[in-house]
Design a protein around this motif. Sequence first.
Motif, PDB file in Angstrom:
ATOM      1  N   TYR A 429       0.860  -1.178   0.000  1.00  7.41           N
ATOM      2  CA  TYR A 429       0.000   0.000   0.000  1.00  7.41           C
ATOM      3  C   TYR A 429       0.891   1.221   0.000  1.00  7.41           C
ATOM      4  CZ  TYR A 429       0.915  -0.494   5.022  1.00  7.41           C
ATOM      5  OH  TYR A 429       1.513  -0.661   6.236  1.00  7.41           O
ATOM      6  N   ALA A 430       0.285   2.362  -0.283  1.00  5.90           N
ATOM      7  CA  ALA A 430       0.993   3.638  -0.305  1.00  5.90           C
ATOM      8  C   ALA A 430       0.073   4.703   0.269  1.00  5.90           C
ATOM      9  CB  ALA A 430       1.429   4.004  -1.726  1.00  5.90           C
ATOM     10  N   ILE A 431       0.604   5.888   0.465  1.00 11.39           N
ATOM     11  CA  ILE A 431      -0.204   6.991   0.996  1.00 11.39           C
ATOM     12  C   ILE A 431      -1.325   7.317   0.023  1.00 11.39           C
ATOM     13  CG2 ILE A 431      -0.155   9.434   1.624  1.00 11.39           C
ATOM     14  CD1 ILE A 431       2.681   9.057   2.567  1.00 11.39           C
ATOM     15  N   GLY A 432      -2.535   7.382   0.534  1.00  9.28           N
ATOM     16  CA  GLY A 432      -3.710   7.641  -0.305  1.00  9.28           C
ATOM     17  C   GLY A 432      -4.532   6.404  -0.588  1.00  9.28           C
ATOM     18  N   ASP A 433      -3.987   5.202  -0.361  1.00  5.78           N
ATOM     19  CA  ASP A 433      -4.743   3.972  -0.577  1.00  5.78           C
ATOM     20  C   ASP A 433      -5.784   3.790   0.527  1.00  5.78           C
ATOM     21  OD1 ASP A 433      -3.578   3.151  -2.911  1.00  5.78           O
ATOM     22  OD2 ASP A 433      -2.013   1.988  -1.935  1.00  5.78           O
ATOM     23  N   VAL A 434      -6.880   3.135   0.181  1.00  3.60           N
ATOM     24  CA  VAL A 434      -7.897   2.729   1.143  1.00  3.60           C
ATOM     25  C   VAL A 434      -7.702   1.246   1.392  1.00  3.60           C
ATOM     26  CG1 VAL A 434     -10.361   2.534   1.623  1.00  3.60           C
ATOM     27  CG2 VAL A 434      -9.492   4.514   0.368  1.00  3.60           C
ATOM     28  N   VAL A 435      -7.374   0.900   2.636  1.00  3.80           N
ATOM     29  CA  VAL A 435      -6.997  -0.479   2.944  1.00  3.80           C
ATOM     30  C   VAL A 435      -7.771  -0.963   4.155  1.00  3.80           C
ATOM     31  CG1 VAL A 435      -4.669  -0.173   1.993  1.00  3.80           C
ATOM     32  CG2 VAL A 435      -5.076   0.265   4.416  1.00  3.80           C
ATOM     33  N   GLU A 436      -7.742  -2.281   4.331  1.00  2.00           N
ATOM     34  CA  GLU A 436      -8.246  -2.936   5.530  1.00  2.00           C
ATOM     35  C   GLU A 436      -7.090  -3.703   6.153  1.00  2.00           C
ATOM     36  OE1 GLU A 436     -11.694  -5.317   5.033  1.00  2.00           O
ATOM     37  OE2 GLU A 436     -12.684  -3.884   3.698  1.00  2.00           O
ATOM     38  N   ILE A 437      -6.801  -3.389   7.431  1.00  2.00           N
ATOM     39  CA  ILE A 437      -5.710  -4.047   8.156  1.00  2.00           C
ATOM     40  C   ILE A 437      -6.255  -4.503   9.503  1.00  2.00           C
ATOM     41  CG2 ILE A 437      -3.402  -3.804   9.135  1.00  2.00           C
ATOM     42  CD1 ILE A 437      -2.848  -1.577   7.185  1.00  2.00           C
ATOM     43  N   GLY A 438      -6.287  -5.797   9.702  1.00  2.00           N
ATOM     44  CA  GLY A 438      -6.744  -6.324  10.987  1.00  2.00           C
ATOM     45  C   GLY A 438      -8.154  -5.912  11.346  1.00  2.00           C
ATOM     46  N   ARG A 440      -9.585  -3.170  10.534  1.00  2.00           N
ATOM     47  CA  ARG A 440      -9.722  -1.707  10.517  1.00  2.00           C
ATOM     48  C   ARG A 440      -9.614  -1.224   9.094  1.00  2.00           C
ATOM     49  NH1 ARG A 440      -6.028  -3.104  14.435  1.00  2.00           N
ATOM     50  NH2 ARG A 440      -6.660  -2.764  16.608  1.00  2.00           N
ATOM     51  N   SER A 441     -10.532  -0.364   8.696  1.00  2.00           N
ATOM     52  CA  SER A 441     -10.556   0.139   7.330  1.00  2.00           C
ATOM     53  C   SER A 441     -10.391   1.647   7.358  1.00  2.00           C
ATOM     54  CB  SER A 441     -11.876  -0.233   6.642  1.00  2.00           C
ATOM     55  OG  SER A 441     -11.911   0.303   5.330  1.00  2.00           O
ATOM     56  N   GLY A 442      -9.596   2.163   6.418  1.00  2.00           N
ATOM     57  CA  GLY A 442      -9.403   3.604   6.332  1.00  2.00           C
ATOM     58  C   GLY A 442      -8.408   3.959   5.252  1.00  2.00           C
ATOM     59  N   LEU A 450       8.051   2.623  11.522  1.00  2.00           N
ATOM     60  CA  LEU A 450       7.601   1.733  12.584  1.00  2.00           C
ATOM     61  C   LEU A 450       6.104   1.451  12.535  1.00  2.00           C
ATOM     62  CD1 LEU A 450       9.576   3.177  15.638  1.00  2.00           C
ATOM     63  CD2 LEU A 450      10.175   1.214  14.222  1.00  2.00           C
ATOM     64  N   SER A 451       5.307   2.363  11.993  1.00  2.00           N
ATOM     65  CA  SER A 451       3.862   2.182  12.027  1.00  2.00           C
ATOM     66  C   SER A 451       3.219   2.838  10.813  1.00  2.00           C
ATOM     67  CB  SER A 451       3.265   2.772  13.310  1.00  2.00           C
ATOM     68  OG  SER A 451       3.519   4.159  13.372  1.00  2.00           O
ATOM     69  N   THR A 452       1.939   2.517  10.639  1.00  2.00           N
ATOM     70  CA  THR A 452       1.129   3.082   9.552  1.00  2.00           C
ATOM     71  C   THR A 452      -0.096   3.740  10.161  1.00  2.00           C
ATOM     72  OG1 THR A 452       1.861   1.381   7.980  1.00  2.00           O
ATOM     73  CG2 THR A 452      -0.192   2.538   7.485  1.00  2.00           C
ATOM     74  N   GLU A 453      -0.430   4.935   9.677  1.00  2.00           N
ATOM     75  CA  GLU A 453      -1.594   5.667  10.177  1.00  2.00           C
ATOM     76  C   GLU A 453      -2.733   5.574   9.170  1.00  2.00           C
ATOM     77  OE1 GLU A 453      -0.843   9.652  11.306  1.00  2.00           O
ATOM     78  OE2 GLU A 453       0.710   9.140  12.773  1.00  2.00           O
ATOM     79  N   LEU A 454      -3.912   5.205   9.680  1.00  2.00           N
ATOM     80  CA  LEU A 454      -5.125   5.120   8.863  1.00  2.00           C
ATOM     81  C   LEU A 454      -6.120   6.171   9.348  1.00  2.00           C
ATOM     82  CD1 LEU A 454      -5.698   1.239   8.738  1.00  2.00           C
ATOM     83  CD2 LEU A 454      -4.420   2.661   7.140  1.00  2.00           C
ATOM     84  N   ARG A 455      -6.762   6.829   8.400  1.00  2.00           N
ATOM     85  CA  ARG A 455      -7.843   7.782   8.706  1.00  2.00           C
ATOM     86  C   ARG A 455      -9.165   7.094   8.368  1.00  2.00           C
ATOM     87  NH1 ARG A 455      -8.027  12.544  11.436  1.00  2.00           N
ATOM     88  NH2 ARG A 455      -6.182  13.294  10.292  1.00  2.00           N
ATOM     89  N   CYS A 456      -9.928   6.778   9.414  1.00  3.38           N
ATOM     90  CA  CYS A 456     -11.183   6.069   9.199  1.00  3.38           C
ATOM     91  C   CYS A 456     -12.254   7.017   8.652  1.00  3.38           C
ATOM     92  CB  CYS A 456     -11.656   5.429  10.506  1.00  3.38           C
ATOM     93  SG  CYS A 456     -10.479   4.241  11.193  1.00  3.38           S
ATOM     94  N   ALA A 457     -13.406   6.436   8.285  1.00  2.25           N
ATOM     95  CA  ALA A 457     -14.478   7.253   7.722  1.00  2.25           C
ATOM     96  C   ALA A 457     -15.020   8.251   8.742  1.00  2.25           C
ATOM     97  CB  ALA A 457     -15.607   6.349   7.221  1.00  2.25           C
ATOM     98  N   ASP A 458     -14.977   7.895  10.031  1.00  2.00           N
ATOM     99  CA  ASP A 458     -15.440   8.823  11.071  1.00  2.00           C
ATOM    100  C   ASP A 458     -14.326   9.758  11.531  1.00  2.00           C
ATOM    101  OD1 ASP A 458     -13.835   7.037  12.336  1.00  2.00           O
ATOM    102  OD2 ASP A 458     -15.338   6.335  13.777  1.00  2.00           O
ATOM    103  N   VAL A 462      -6.125   5.688  13.251  1.00  2.00           N
ATOM    104  CA  VAL A 462      -5.701   4.411  13.818  1.00  2.00           C
ATOM    105  C   VAL A 462      -4.245   4.197  13.458  1.00  2.00           C
ATOM    106  CG1 VAL A 462      -6.095   1.918  13.858  1.00  2.00           C
ATOM    107  CG2 VAL A 462      -8.030   3.488  13.586  1.00  2.00           C
ATOM    108  N   VAL A 463      -3.409   3.962  14.474  1.00  2.00           N
ATOM    109  CA  VAL A 463      -1.984   3.693  14.271  1.00  2.00           C
ATOM    110  C   VAL A 463      -1.773   2.193  14.385  1.00  2.00           C
ATOM    111  CG1 VAL A 463       0.362   4.148  15.070  1.00  2.00           C
ATOM    112  CG2 VAL A 463      -1.374   5.952  15.206  1.00  2.00           C
ATOM    113  N   VAL A 464      -1.312   1.588  13.306  1.00  2.00           N
ATOM    114  CA  VAL A 464      -1.117   0.143  13.249  1.00  2.00           C
ATOM    115  C   VAL A 464       0.381  -0.145  13.149  1.00  2.00           C
ATOM    116  CG1 VAL A 464      -1.693  -1.979  12.024  1.00  2.00           C
ATOM    117  CG2 VAL A 464      -3.305  -0.059  12.033  1.00  2.00           C
ATOM    118  N   PRO A 465       0.959  -0.917  14.072  1.00  2.00           N
ATOM    119  CA  PRO A 465       2.376  -1.289  13.934  1.00  2.00           C
ATOM    120  C   PRO A 465       2.607  -2.057  12.638  1.00  2.00           C
ATOM    121  CG  PRO A 465       1.568  -1.786  16.151  1.00  2.00           C
ATOM    122  CD  PRO A 465       0.372  -1.413  15.323  1.00  2.00           C
TER     123      PRO A 465
END
Length: 568
Positions: A429-438, A440-442, A450-458, A462-465
């Motif tokens: 994935y890259a910045i701007g992609d919409v993904v599902e990890i564990g 969590r979708s965003g 060290l981690s990836t940040e997801l912006r959810c619809a609300d 979410v910071v995912v290691p």
Amino acid sequence: MAPRQPRRLRTALALLLALTLALGMAAFPGAPTAAATAAAEPPAPGGTGPAHADPANAGSFRLGTVRILGVPAITVASPAVDAGGDSGPEASERARVIEGNLNQLYEPRNPCTAGERVGEALLDRLSLKGTKAACDPNHLGLQGAPQALRVILLPQPGGGQQLAAMVPGRSSPFPLLTVTEQDAQFNGLPLDALAEQWRDLLERRLRSARRVFGQEQINGRLRIALVSLAGLALLMALVVALWHVSQRSLPRLQRRRAERSGRFDPLLLQLTQAFSRLLAALVILLGVAMGAVLLLAWPGQIPAAIDVLLQPLVVLMKALVLLVVATVLRGLVGLLLAQWASHLAVRAEHRARRRQRYLSLLRVLRRLVNLACLLLFALWTVLGIPVLRDLSSNAVLASGAVLGALALVFQGLLRDFVAGLVLLLDDRYAIGDVVEIGGRSGEVVDVGVLSTELRCADQRVVVVPNSHCEQVVNHTKLRSGAELTLLLPRSITDLAGALGLIGEELTAFGSDPHWAPLLLEPPRLLGIEAMTADDLQVKALLITEAGQQGEARRELLGRLVQRLQGWP
């Protein structure tokens, strides 16, 4: 599109030129001199003993510096290449022993430990008499008035000259060093002339050193050091008070700037911030000066005190050099990634994805460059500390063991770091992609080491290691898709007519001028997928450009619902 290449190339070349000039200027000064810490060795007329500092090469000679009170006095030499015969000890070994011999003349060491001295005193008081000579600091009889010390020359049977010290109360000369042919060849003087030159120099320096270790001079130096420390402490207290005042005024100036109540408020805010930083730097400098004053209070620590005073300047120069290095490397990384992103071999449908990966890789690789330069700066600074620079191999091994233990303690962070590199290189994935990890979708808003940040619809973040990203569902890699599910009543009588109506609407949506450019394929009717007790589930497939599936799906679903509502 990738950034324009000429501008990046000019920037990288200019920064590379600046780095080359900075490194060239830093190469002119000589290596810093470390304070002498040689312990006194037994007198050795031949000048043999344990190893000293790393020997320096000077053509055909190896050199060793002999220091008095930490300041270089003479330089002894030895052959750099042994022609097969016994050429004697190396210059570093000779310098070590000579320093130990000279040290006995102005700073004699007690050969006994504290426990041995106490034991000797008890024995002397209880039963034995005359045992104090064993633990007497003047057991060699070398103490006395500074002017009473004389350095003489003793001819050697082989033709050399030995320098020895004559002290009143001692019947035999105390050997200091032997002037060799290699010393004479290196200094370009006859052996006798060099011996006489060294004799005069050592005699003056040793007398001065004995005066420095006089009790009156030590007491005077301590008084001056205490007065200086008191003055520096008062000055530091004043600077800290001013710093607190400036820090308290910053919030008020920031509020005034936000309210735009004064014309000069922005300028006053910047000046206050600069003044606060200057005061903080001054506190550090005063602390360093206080450490140097403490060193100067004891004889023989002048080189160490100078090194301490120069440390802030040296650290600043190292920081500037590594800042230039980091800037050059970031520029080169951006240049290479921009070239990679705009490569002509990339197919047209993959260019947007390549641009998206370029942004992610650029951010992470620049962070890695900054991290590497920061670690290099810390290592370079630590190795520049004289005490740490001269650590033994055992200390280095011990530090390696500590680092190994820390690696075990922080193995989770190391796992996240390696997983982050794998994720980027593997293009999951890259910045701007919409993904599902564990679960969590965003949208991916940041990819770190060290981690990836997801912006959810609300809008939650979410910071995912990175080590938790083994299974990733990417909804926007190269293309996107969406399935539409329509529910038809099970009791429908004209199923073929309803499916035909849905197909017509799908065809009309695919030919819509507004939506057709976003579709990679015409919408497809998949047919009936499932049947429940009340409904029939009819599905259609929509394939769009990356990230456009949500809006297109909602529009098409609204049209289908509106179309089916008017159908009998």
